[in-house]
Design an enzyme around this catalytic site. Structure first.
Site, PDB file in Angstrom:
ATOM      1  N   LYS A  79     -30.473 -21.373 -64.797  1.00  0.00           N
ATOM      2  CA  LYS A  79     -31.003 -20.894 -66.074  1.00  0.00           C
ATOM      3  C   LYS A  79     -31.357 -19.399 -66.013  1.00  0.00           C
ATOM      4  O   LYS A  79     -31.433 -18.741 -67.037  1.00  0.00           O
ATOM      5  CB  LYS A  79     -32.212 -21.724 -66.490  1.00  0.00           C
ATOM      6  CG  LYS A  79     -31.837 -23.190 -66.694  1.00  0.00           C
ATOM      7  CD  LYS A  79     -32.487 -23.807 -67.874  1.00  0.00           C
ATOM      8  CE  LYS A  79     -31.872 -25.121 -68.298  1.00  0.00           C
ATOM      9  NZ  LYS A  79     -31.833 -26.180 -67.271  1.00  0.00           N
TER      10      LYS A  79
HETATM   11  C1  LIG Z   1     -30.926 -27.271 -67.355  1.00  0.00           C
HETATM   12  C2  LIG Z   1     -30.350 -27.855 -66.113  1.00  0.00           C
HETATM   13  C3  LIG Z   1     -29.159 -28.646 -66.121  1.00  0.00           C
HETATM   14  C4  LIG Z   1     -28.454 -29.008 -67.410  1.00  0.00           C
HETATM   15  O1  LIG Z   1     -27.758 -27.911 -67.970  1.00  0.00           O
HETATM   16  P1  LIG Z   1     -27.249 -27.942 -69.485  1.00  0.00           P
HETATM   17  O2  LIG Z   1     -26.784 -26.571 -69.793  1.00  0.00           O
HETATM   18  O3  LIG Z   1     -28.457 -28.346 -70.293  1.00  0.00           O
HETATM   19  O4  LIG Z   1     -26.151 -28.960 -69.571  1.00  0.00           O
HETATM   20  C5  LIG Z   1     -28.654 -29.088 -64.908  1.00  0.00           C
HETATM   21  N1  LIG Z   1     -29.279 -28.809 -63.728  1.00  0.00           N
HETATM   22  C6  LIG Z   1     -30.406 -28.066 -63.684  1.00  0.00           C
HETATM   23  C7  LIG Z   1     -31.043 -27.811 -62.371  1.00  0.00           C
HETATM   24  C8  LIG Z   1     -30.990 -27.560 -64.863  1.00  0.00           C
HETATM   25  O5  LIG Z   1     -32.130 -26.828 -64.803  1.00  0.00           O
END
Ligand SMILES: *Cc1c(COP(=O)(O)O)cnc(C)c1O
Length: 452
Positions: free
Chosen positions: A110
């Site tokens: 993220k």
């Molecule tokens: C947010 C997140 C996901 C999911 O990603 P999306 O873009 O919502 O599909 C997967 N793994 C981790 C560690 C995350 O923080």
């Protein structure tokens, strides 16, 4: 480049405007008016430095900042990663690669979106002279990444609600130990849904929103998607030449943002054969890609909590392209979804996609297996990517978080837990947090007293 709503309402808007709004006024999501082809030079050059590649890509979409200014915004976003490659590709076996997306300041993928969002907020504040208060709710990774994207930035304060005792201790420390005085982590007695309901209520009060100059940490901001496109190209250019045919990207998926970014670059010419949607036991997308029916179920908490999602907010973008950019049809389907609670998509064709699902037991088993076979430790989200692997062709698995963020689950699987120096340092720091009663009225009052 202009951006349009998936529901067709309003006028097309520029990059800065799409960024500032997040959601389109008609309730749709912004997408680029058209998808340009990737310049071929991007694909033949061997792994450009991350920031240079990000500039090449983002300048296709951002016609608001001049090129030097965009260089500066990108450098501020991606200079603070612990690995000089930002998103290094590790080879585990002949056909098996892991794209490590956890070297940013909060140790999850993220950071790629929210570091850029933080720099763009900073740019917006400088440009307009108007300060902002960012308000959000988090179940862990998003809040930490947003806080790191804005910690110490002038003209911005960040208020993040989270359910006390329901996120991991390290996730909490990532928010409460920044040392920055513009960050307000707000534990509430309640669940993540309670926290989100309070944020929604305050954001929905348009007079209050305007008075306080509230901005959202938006999971549907188109800039996050564009930022995430870059590491798919970066991964491709790190693959050995012999592994550049018949490529599958495997993506641990919740809100469908990460994998959608990959699919979008594929539409722009990145040679990829397959995208594998890896879900946990919350398997709405697994069911969709096998049946064409999109039907949420109750959320069941799992070992991969950042994927404990049923309604995948970015799915609307995919639907728009599946409808060949017919915004009317997309709006009708979203209305039907709202009314009936599910939709059956006619002539569903997702031939570039496959899907897997992992139970909690599968997650533990996959962590164990990857350690035994490849002497590599994956976090519980990434572990879902190792489900039902067929290594007769090249597979790139996206590692979405650092395993040291989830020591309890990893210990359960393999009897030991990895550490990370950045997380270890947090353990000795003083926590700063602002407990507030779990009501919209109490949070409203807190904002009035502390907003910039
Ligand atoms: C947010 C997140 C996901 C999911 O990603 P999306 O873009 O919502 O599909 C997967 N793994 C981790 C560690 C995350 O923080």
């Amino acid at each position: 480049m202009d951006f349009v709503s998936t529901r067709g309402g309003g006028e097309p808007v520029s990059f800065n405007e799409a960024f500032a709004r997040g959601l389109a006024p008609d309730g749709g999501l912004y997408v680029p008016r058209h998808l340009p082809l990737l310049p071929q030079t991007i694909l033949v050059e061997d792994a450009l430095p991350y920031a240079a590649l990000a500039w090449d890509f983002l300048s296709l979409f951002d016609s608001d900042h001049d090129s030097e200014h965009l260089v500066d915004i990108i450098d501020r976003s991606y200079g603070d990663f612990s690995d000089t490659m930002n998103a290094p590709l590790q080879q585990l076996a002949d056909n098996l690669f892991v794209l490590e997306l956890f070297h940013g300041p909060s140790l999850s993928f993220k950071d790629f979106g929210l570091q850029l969002i933080g720099s763009l907020f900073e740019d917006q504040i400088e440009r307009t002279g108007v300060s902002i208060n960012v308000l959000g709710a988090t179940s862990g990774d998003t809040g930490a990444a947003a806080i790191h994207g804005l910690a110490g930035k002038k003209g911005a304060k960040v208020f993040v609600l989270y359910p006390e005792g329901r996120i991991s201790e390290l996730q909490e420390r990532q928010m409460t130990c920044t040392g920055a005085d513009n960050i307000y982590p707000i534990p509430i007695q309640g669940t993540f849904d309670d926290a989100q309901a309070i944020v929604k209520e305050l954001m929905g009060d348009l007079a209050f929103k305007e008075e306080m100059r509230l901005s959202a940490i938006n999971s549907i901001n188109v800039v996050r998607i564009l930022a995430q496109c870059v590491y798919y190209i970066h991964a491709f250019t790190q693959l050995p030449p012999d592994n550049r045919d018949d490529i599958s990207f495997v993506v641990p998926t919740g809100n469908f943002g990460n994998i959608f970014a990959g699919w979008m670059v594929h539409q722009m010419g990145l040679p990829v054969d397959r995208f594998v949607v890896a879900t946990n036991q919350n398997d709405i997308l697994y069911r969709l890609f096998n049946s064409g029916e999109y039907k949420p179920d109750a959320v069941r908490p799992s070992h991969a909590p950042s994927m404990d999602i049923q309604v995948a907010s970015n799915f609307e973008r995919f639907l728009y392209y599946h409808n060949e950019k017919n915004a009317k049809a997309t709006m009708a389907q979203m209305d039907q979804f709202k009314a009936d609670g599910s939709i059956k998509i006619p002539n569903f064709n997702a031939s570039n996609f496959a899907a897997t699902r992992s139970t909690d037991e599968d997650i533990l088993k996959n962590i164990r297996l990857v350690k035994e076979k490849y002497d590599y430790i994956v976090d519980p989200h990434t572990a879902c990517g190792f489900q039902d692997l067929d290594l007769s062709s090249t597979h790139v698995i996206l590692a979405t978080a650092h395993p040291a963020k989830f020591p309890d689950t990893i210990r359960k699987a393999i009897g030991e837990a990895p550490t990370d120096p950045a997380l270890e340092k947090l353990k000795n720091k003083e926590q700063v947090k602002y407990p507030v009663a779990a009501t919209a009225a109490a949070v409203r009052q807190f904002l009035k007293e502390n907003a910039i």
